[in-house]
Enzyme design. Structure first.
Site, PDB file in Angstrom:
ATOM      1  N   PRO A  28       0.573  -1.533   0.044  1.00 21.20           N
ATOM      2  CA  PRO A  28       0.267  -0.236  -0.125  1.00 21.20           C
ATOM      3  C   PRO A  28       0.317   1.185  -0.088  1.00 21.20           C
ATOM      4  CG  PRO A  28       0.095  -0.894   2.261  1.00 21.20           C
ATOM      5  CD  PRO A  28       1.039  -1.817   1.148  1.00 21.20           C
ATOM      6  N   MET A  29       0.578   1.812  -1.046  1.00 18.47           N
ATOM      7  CA  MET A  29       1.113   3.224  -0.634  1.00 18.47           C
ATOM      8  C   MET A  29       0.357   4.481  -0.869  1.00 18.47           C
ATOM      9  SD  MET A  29       4.619   2.548  -3.322  1.00 18.47           S
ATOM     10  CE  MET A  29       4.713   1.970  -4.144  1.00 18.47           C
ATOM     11  N   GLN A  88      -6.460  -0.734   2.921  1.00 24.23           N
ATOM     12  CA  GLN A  88      -5.880  -0.215   4.019  1.00 24.23           C
ATOM     13  C   GLN A  88      -6.076   0.149   4.992  1.00 24.23           C
ATOM     14  OE1 GLN A  88      -1.648   1.202   4.353  1.00 24.23           O
ATOM     15  NE2 GLN A  88      -1.054  -0.534   5.448  1.00 24.23           N
ATOM     16  N   CYS A 119       3.101   3.638   9.834  1.00 28.08           N
ATOM     17  CA  CYS A 119       3.869   4.933   9.394  1.00 28.08           C
ATOM     18  C   CYS A 119       4.876   5.343  10.164  1.00 28.08           C
ATOM     19  CB  CYS A 119       2.653   5.988   9.290  1.00 28.08           C
ATOM     20  SG  CYS A 119       2.424   7.454   8.009  1.00 28.08           S
ATOM     21  N   LYS A 161       0.406  -4.838   8.808  1.00 31.69           N
ATOM     22  CA  LYS A 161       1.842  -4.260   8.622  1.00 31.69           C
ATOM     23  C   LYS A 161       2.862  -3.414   9.180  1.00 31.69           C
ATOM     24  CE  LYS A 161       4.094  -1.856   3.804  1.00 31.69           C
ATOM     25  NZ  LYS A 161       3.996  -1.220   4.397  1.00 31.69           N
ATOM     26  N   ASN A 223      10.015  -6.521   3.532  1.00 34.98           N
ATOM     27  CA  ASN A 223       9.305  -5.703   2.643  1.00 34.98           C
ATOM     28  C   ASN A 223      10.556  -5.526   3.242  1.00 34.98           C
ATOM     29  OD1 ASN A 223       7.382  -2.665   3.392  1.00 34.98           O
ATOM     30  ND2 ASN A 223       7.732  -3.673   1.485  1.00 34.98           N
TER      31      ASN A 223
HETATM   32  C1  LIG Z   1       5.201   6.872  -1.180  1.00 39.38           C
HETATM   33  C2  LIG Z   1       5.286   6.002  -0.490  1.00 39.38           C
HETATM   34  C3  LIG Z   1       3.535   5.520  -0.088  1.00 39.38           C
HETATM   35  C4  LIG Z   1       3.290   4.753   1.321  1.00 39.38           C
HETATM   36  N1  LIG Z   1       2.239   5.056   1.740  1.00 39.38           N
HETATM   37  C5  LIG Z   1       2.338   4.025   2.566  1.00 39.38           C
HETATM   38  C6  LIG Z   1       0.750   3.404   3.038  1.00 39.38           C
HETATM   39  O1  LIG Z   1      -0.118   3.860   2.891  1.00 39.38           O
HETATM   40  N2  LIG Z   1       0.219   2.438   3.979  1.00 39.38           N
HETATM   41  C7  LIG Z   1       1.828   1.621   4.436  1.00 39.38           C
HETATM   42  O2  LIG Z   1       1.285   0.779   4.969  1.00 39.38           O
HETATM   43  N3  LIG Z   1       3.253   2.114   3.636  1.00 39.38           N
HETATM   44  C8  LIG Z   1       3.230   3.210   3.058  1.00 39.38           C
HETATM   45  N4  LIG Z   1       4.391   3.083   2.501  1.00 39.38           N
HETATM   46  C9  LIG Z   1       5.645   2.129   2.394  1.00 39.38           C
HETATM   47  C10 LIG Z   1       5.238   1.526   1.680  1.00 39.38           C
HETATM   48  O3  LIG Z   1       4.590   0.606   1.544  1.00 39.38           O
HETATM   49  C11 LIG Z   1       6.806  -0.242   2.019  1.00 39.38           C
HETATM   50  O4  LIG Z   1       6.707  -0.455   3.205  1.00 39.38           O
HETATM   51  C12 LIG Z   1       7.573   0.535   2.079  1.00 39.38           C
HETATM   52  O5  LIG Z   1       8.211   1.457   1.026  1.00 39.38           O
HETATM   53  C13 LIG Z   1       8.911  -0.491   1.935  1.00 39.38           C
HETATM   54  O6  LIG Z   1       9.471  -1.084   1.028  1.00 39.38           O
HETATM   55  P1  LIG Z   1      10.017  -0.601  -0.299  1.00 39.38           P
HETATM   56  O7  LIG Z   1      11.203  -1.099   0.078  1.00 39.38           O
HETATM   57  O8  LIG Z   1       9.605  -1.313  -1.656  1.00 39.38           O
HETATM   58  O9  LIG Z   1       9.451   0.442  -0.808  1.00 39.38           O
HETATM   59  C14 LIG Z   1       4.303   3.864   1.888  1.00 39.38           C
HETATM   60  C15 LIG Z   1       5.729   3.622   1.292  1.00 39.38           C
HETATM   61  C16 LIG Z   1       5.789   5.595  -0.225  1.00 39.38           C
HETATM   62  C17 LIG Z   1       7.002   5.061  -0.659  1.00 39.38           C
END
Ligand SMILES: Cc1cc2nc3c(=O)[nH]c(=O)nc-3n(C[C@H](O)[C@H](O)[C@H](O)COP(=O)(O)O)c2cc1C
Length: 395
Positions: A28-29, A88, A119, A161, A223
């Site tokens: 989720p992003m 989420q 977060c 998460k 992750n």
């Molecule tokens: C732009 C952005 C928005 C994100 N929004 C959320 C979110 O809404 N919920 C969440 O659990 N994690 C959020 N994350 C964290 C990601 O889900 C993930 O845990 C984190 O980027 C690490 O994984 P990666 O190395 O594959 O990017 C966000 C990350 C980014 C970069």
């Protein structure tokens, strides 16, 4: 179309009643994984002929959902053929989280609910929310229990998460993982960084291995820092994780889900798009964005802009064109700028690969005064915690 083969690297991922054939999850992003982007990721995965993964929506704050805020409700909309639908929820107040999950489950708005305890954004942790929250054991327990209880009658699985903890001296993931498992969650996912690390350095995959040892009855998902299919294979090999969650690596590269599907099914085929294919994906993303915003072209284009730099990373596109694309406001304009690119350019190789998106440096977490003194929740913090739900953006 890749050749489907049957050599699975891992068995399918079981999230409660949901079977995810390829154990890969779109993280989720907030601001990124809306219906439009998820559609591109799913299409890429599906084009391989292998089983699809799971694609999680941006987080929705429980308060906004309970208040039936229009944008919050939009976040939990899914494509007609999107299955399973994965939402989420973020929240700090057990009753509000329970009510939000009940809305999703009882109104059949999603098939799966993930809870956000990762977060690291200061305005969230300052009030004890997000990655700061599992430190308060009882509050964490109450929120997870409220969510599971609200979803259970509808057969909707709840997952958690989280991050490793607040900082290296205040780790929470092992006890939070075990607690969540005992409360009936269907899986736990770990972004293997602390809140203090934000997005800096490299994720500590050894923590995923430790969580896998601690949580034994439900899947553990790893992750952090999967930039290519090979990273994902290495993560499961090194940690024993039951699946991977991929975030930044697919920003501007929804076709990474084709690579991941291939890799987890024993194929070494990879998508290496030339600029023409990238341009077509951008245009389709634009159309899907407008559809997501109910035909509001200007909103759709504004939301698309942030994706441009990610899409074009590594491709020889001049600064002026990049700037024009990042300011695009209509589909016609988008088409003009894309047509003006040198569409004969091939895949640029390593320049288009590796880390992308948020990075930065470690930051001392902003926490409520005295937060770390005890793992029990001080009554006076409870009111403040509820405020943490208001105006929150993801991370
Ligand atoms: C732009 C952005 C928005 C994100 N929004 C959320 C979110 O809404 N919920 C969440 O659990 N994690 C959020 N994350 C964290 C990601 O889900 C993930 O845990 C984190 O980027 C690490 O994984 P990666 O190395 O594959 O990017 C966000 C990350 C980014 C970069």
């Amino acid at each position: 179309m890749l050749e489907p083969v049957s050599t699975r690297v891992l068995p399918p991922l079981q999230i409660g009643p949901i079977t995810v054939g390829t154990p890969v999850v779109l993280a989720p992003m907030a601001g990124v994984t809306n219906r439009a982007f998820r559609t591109l990721c799913r299409e890429a995965g599906r084009a391989t002929g292998f089983d699809p993964g799971l694609y999680v929506a941006e987080m929705v704050t429980s308060r906004a959902l309970v208040e039936r805020n229009v944008e919050a409700l939009r976040i939990v909309t899914f494509g007609e053929d999107e299955s399973p639908r994965s939402a989420q929820v973020y929240g700090v107040d057990p009753a509000t989280v329970g009510a939000a999950v009940r809305i999703i489950a009882s109104e059949d708005r999603a098939d799966h609910v993930d809870l956000n305890f990762g977060c690291p954004v200061p305005k969230v942790t300052r009030k004890g929310g997000g990655s700061a929250l599992p430190w308060k054991k009882q509050l964490f327990t109450d929120i997870v229990r409220a969510a599971v209880d609200a979803a259970e009658p509808y057969g909707v699985p709840v997952t958690v998460k989280m991050r490793k903890g607040i900082d290296d001296d205040h780790l929470t993931y092992l006890d939070a993982g075990r607690t969540a498992e005992s409360l009936g969650v269907a899986a736990v996912a770990l972004h293997a960084r602390t809140a203090a690390e934000h997005y800096s350095g490299t994720a500590d995959w050894t923590a995923i291995a430790r969580l896998k040892e601690a949580v034994t009855t439900v899947p553990v998902l790893g992750n952090g820092d999967v930039w290519a299919a090979e990273d994902a294979l290495r993560m499961v090999r090194e940690t024993g994780a039951d699946g991977v969650v991929v975030g930044r690596g697919c920003q501007g590269r929804p076709w990474l889900f084709a690579d991941l599907a291939a890799a987890f099914n024993g194929s070494d085929q990879r998508v290496r798009p030339g600029l023409r294919e990238v341009a077509e994906t951008i245009y389709r993303h634009g159309e899907l964005m407008i559809d997501y915003y109910d035909g509001d072209e200007s909103k759709g284009m504004r939301d698309l802009r942030k994706h441009m730099a990610w899409y074009l990373k590594g491709y020889a596109v001049g600064g002026e064109t990049r700037r024009a694309l990042a300011m695009v406001s209509t589909l016609v304009e988008l088409r003009e700028h894309l047509d003006a690119l040198d569409l004969t350019l091939g895949y640029p190789g390593a320049d288009a690969e590796g880390p992308r998106g948020r990075a930065g440096s470690p930051k001392k977490p902003h926490l409520p005064y005295g937060w770390l003194d005890s793992r029990e929740l001080d009554a006076e913090f409870e009111a403040k915690l509820r405020e943490a739900e208001l105006s929150v953006s993801g991370g």
